[in-house]
Design a protein around this motif. Sequence first.
Motif, short mmCIF file in Angstrom:
data_model
loop_
_atom_site.label_atom_id
_atom_site.label_comp_id
_atom_site.label_asym_id
_atom_site.label_seq_id
_atom_site.Cartn_x
_atom_site.Cartn_y
_atom_site.Cartn_z
N LEU A 294 -1.12 8.18 -6.04
CA LEU A 294 -1.22 8.60 -4.67
C LEU A 294 -2.76 7.50 -5.45
O LEU A 294 -3.23 7.09 -4.36
CB LEU A 294 -1.37 8.98 -3.49
N THR A 295 -3.28 8.26 -6.26
CA THR A 295 -4.51 7.24 -7.16
C THR A 295 -4.31 5.75 -6.53
O THR A 295 -5.02 4.88 -5.96
CB THR A 295 -4.64 7.66 -8.47
N LEU A 296 -3.45 5.30 -7.16
CA LEU A 296 -2.99 3.98 -7.40
C LEU A 296 -2.85 3.39 -6.19
O LEU A 296 -3.29 1.81 -5.90
CB LEU A 296 -1.69 3.20 -7.83
N ALA A 297 -2.16 4.01 -5.48
CA ALA A 297 -1.67 3.41 -3.63
C ALA A 297 -3.03 3.22 -2.98
O ALA A 297 -3.26 2.02 -2.38
CB ALA A 297 -0.59 4.14 -3.16
N ARG A 298 -3.76 3.85 -3.98
CA ARG A 298 -5.48 3.61 -2.80
C ARG A 298 -5.50 2.70 -2.74
O ARG A 298 -6.71 1.75 -1.91
CB ARG A 298 -6.33 4.73 -2.30
N ALA B 64 3.47 -2.17 -0.60
CA ALA B 64 4.70 -2.34 -1.91
C ALA B 64 5.58 -1.12 -2.21
O ALA B 64 4.64 -0.16 -1.10
CB ALA B 64 3.69 -2.56 -3.25
N VAL B 65 5.93 -1.03 -3.12
CA VAL B 65 6.53 0.61 -2.53
C VAL B 65 6.51 0.97 -4.33
O VAL B 65 6.70 0.39 -5.55
CB VAL B 65 8.62 0.61 -2.61
N LEU B 66 5.66 2.51 -4.62
CA LEU B 66 5.63 3.06 -6.04
C LEU B 66 6.71 3.94 -6.57
O LEU B 66 7.00 4.71 -5.22
CB LEU B 66 4.00 3.64 -5.99
N VAL B 67 6.53 3.56 -7.70
CA VAL B 67 8.35 4.98 -7.67
C VAL B 67 7.45 5.54 -8.94
O VAL B 67 6.73 4.71 -10.04
CB VAL B 67 9.79 4.69 -8.33
N ASP C 35 -1.34 -0.08 -14.65
CA ASP C 35 -1.76 0.26 -14.06
C ASP C 35 -1.77 -0.93 -13.15
O ASP C 35 -1.11 -1.60 -12.61
CB ASP C 35 -3.37 -0.89 -14.43
N LEU C 36 -2.55 -0.65 -11.96
CA LEU C 36 -2.52 -1.32 -10.83
C LEU C 36 -3.63 -1.93 -9.70
O LEU C 36 -4.22 -0.91 -10.08
CB LEU C 36 -1.53 -0.43 -9.79
N GLU C 37 -4.10 -3.41 -9.16
CA GLU C 37 -5.17 -3.64 -8.85
C GLU C 37 -4.54 -4.97 -7.47
O GLU C 37 -2.83 -4.89 -7.96
CB GLU C 37 -5.69 -4.24 -9.47
N ALA C 38 -5.88 -4.40 -6.35
CA ALA C 38 -5.02 -5.27 -5.30
C ALA C 38 -5.23 -6.74 -6.15
O ALA C 38 -6.32 -6.89 -6.65
CB ALA C 38 -6.26 -5.48 -4.23
N GLY C 39 -4.63 -7.62 -5.74
CA GLY C 39 -4.88 -9.11 -5.49
C GLY C 39 -4.57 -10.33 -4.46
O GLY C 39 -4.53 -9.53 -3.33
#
Length: 320
Positions: A23-27, A87-90, A117-121
């Motif tokens: 949830l942190t990364l999804a935001r 996106a779908v995160l699992v 890690d995940l970031e917006a592009g």
Amino acid sequence: MAEVLVYVDHVDGAVRKPTLELLTLARRVGEPVAVALGAGAAGTAATLAEHGAVKVLTHEASEYADYLVVPKVDALQAAVEAVSPAAVLVPSSAEGKEIAARLALRIGSGIITDAVDLEAGDEGPVATQSVFAASFSTKSRVSKGTPVITVKPNSAAVEAAPAAGAVEALTVTFSDQATGTKVTGRTPRESTGRPELTEAAIVVSGGRGVNGAENFTVIEALADSLGAAVGASRAAVDAGWYPHTNQVGQTGKSVSPQLYVANGISGAIQHRAGMQTSKTIVAVNKDAEAPIFELVDFGVVGDLFDVVPQLTEEIKTRKG
């Protein structure tokens, strides 16, 4: 802002930590929409809302417990069609990666596994992965369809970010394949009172230098003083000194804790592949030339049977 689906890993409504990290990364890339399935799904809403879920899609059916992963894939496919997410995160568990792979195939999309890690592009979410036994980091994005991304536990800090968390029922039609593999029995895991290895913030591991199953009590004592999980190298597992379920490495489990303490482990590439993304690495080994010292933040050259008990007592003293 685009919505991001987050698959909820829970046990009878108790949400597991990797989901909160997702949830942190999804935001970072959109508005999190959680998908909770099975018994207790509705009970997850309060926790998910507290950590940023703007919506919680729920569906409770016996198929999720009675059969293997296909019913969950059916449900996630239904969620993708209903939401059209960015996106779908699992979570990157064994089951999570199978769900993600099947879903990506179903919806004709690309997949990224074991992201750290995940970031917006500009053209969609960009995921960071550790590759070649964590010797390199890569950044990549899915170029076709809705990105399906699995994320390793401990890749992000859990952050509270209260959101609406509106609960909505998800309409799911199970496919013919959903009941193809039935669960015929379950055996509860024996609790050690320690954290789950792949989710633990601290992991204390022992290797060939422990020199026997009976000596793992030294490793367990240190782990218990720190509230840590216990890991083992392949050499220790192959020798029968510790269960295979605790093996860390390329053919075992991959961990990424805040602190990893390696005791009597040489640091062969097979082991490093499973723990090199740990935030802080400490090693105790009497061989000053051991490869493990090439990647540690702190290293102690000494006999673990002298060093570890002293460390355990010092920790107990400071905590007491």
